[in-house]
Design an enzyme around this catalytic site. Sequence first.
Site, PDB file in Angstrom:
ATOM      1  CB  SER A 169      -1.067  -0.114   1.234  1.00 17.45           C
ATOM      2  OG  SER A 169      -1.887   0.895   1.144  1.00 17.45           O
TER       3      SER A 169
ATOM      4  CG  ASP B 238      -6.011  -3.942  -3.396  1.00 18.61           C
ATOM      5  OD1 ASP B 238      -6.698  -3.554  -2.641  1.00 18.61           O
ATOM      6  OD2 ASP B 238      -4.889  -3.623  -3.171  1.00 18.61           O
TER       7      ASP B 238
ATOM      8  CG  HIS C  43      -4.939  -3.132   0.497  1.00 17.62           C
ATOM      9  ND1 HIS C  43      -4.405  -2.532  -0.631  1.00 17.62           N
ATOM     10  CD2 HIS C  43      -4.381  -2.068   1.506  1.00 17.62           C
ATOM     11  CE1 HIS C  43      -3.846  -1.458  -0.435  1.00 17.62           C
ATOM     12  NE2 HIS C  43      -3.895  -1.281   0.938  1.00 17.62           N
TER      13      HIS C  43
END
Length: 415
Positions: A143, A339, A398
């Site tokens: 991320s 994601d 994610h």
Amino acid sequence: GGSLDDVKSDWGYVDVRQDAHMFWWLFFHDTSYQPSFLPTLDPVPVILWLQGGPGASGTGYGNFEELGPLDLDLNRRETSWTGLGHVLFVDNPVGSGFSYVSNSNAYTTDIDQIAADMVSVLKGFYATHPELLPNPFYIMCESYGGKAAATALALSQEMEAGTFNINLQGTGLGDGWISAMDSVNSWGPYLYQTGLLDDAGLSAVNKAAAATQASVDAGDWVKATNRWSLTESVVRELLLFFIQIHKAACLLCWSYPFSFAAVEAYAIHVDAYQADPLDTLMNGYVKNYLGIPASVTWGGQSNDVFNAQSGDFMKPVILTVDQLIDTGMKVVVYNGQLDLIVDTPGQEMWMKKLSWGRLGEFMAQDFTPMYAYQGQDTGGFSKKMDNFEFWWVLKAGHMVPADAGEFTLYMLHDI
């Protein structure tokens, strides 16, 4: 559960600047975790893990919920990365996790400052563990941690200048926040195509995304961050209805990983990284075990970290990825195929903006199906050319190591 005495680790603080105290935690390679389906790596790599946020804690979230040797209940995690190498968690930017500032003007405000602090904390770490300096060094991240591209570049420049003899071999940009607007602009169409938004929902998400884009175009980066947050809220409200249906009936087999791994990951940019069981563990048993100063609260400064970084949060770092590829080190982009925050269509979009000379050939190449071991279903797809690779990881959102632990080990070993 077990205890931290069951695993071999070391930890410490490095004062990277005045009032800026960064915490690292190393878990040593442990052959008892060696995956049965993979050959042993020789030499043993040092793998740095950088969490997202900005403001989320690698020593907490990445360690206990994704890839460390023990889970939240301090039981063994069979897919621990310590089976492949020494795993180093650093709470960064300063103020995340157990890292802390003793003066509010010591927070970082952009990616270059974050990178400079990372170089300093690594120099401090290797001063404590000089025996690990020759080992191959890899950066893996998730991320906002994907902006670690800047850290890798800064380390590469130190190596060239002869000021830091680190053996950096590669960087893995996992579900990386490389080009925020390519993510935001693809949210609506992506959710619409997967049947999670109707026409009205698509219109609402696209409208919020367009407002975010307008702020970016105007160079108003703080407003862009605020509008990104509003766009997320629009998406979250629209999807709550679908999540309830999926939980109740699990209508489609794919809805389970999608709704849990992707949609619920929404709330965890910063706040839910301070999830209650994790918060209890980190500020209780772990804090005592590590002898963290009483005045430091794990996660206590994470909101401030995010806010200090808000003028840089939405800025793309595609150019930095180009520069990384030019160094010749291995550069790997990997993404959880389900994601949402950093959706795979958005990743494809920014990769097409690279100025890398072989991009056209690379994009034209077919994906190769990959699997962790013989007889197992396809776990993902990859493309490789020269020192650049792109991996899609199936059945993952994610948090790729948490959602697809075995396949992630295979990918990591391959890298």
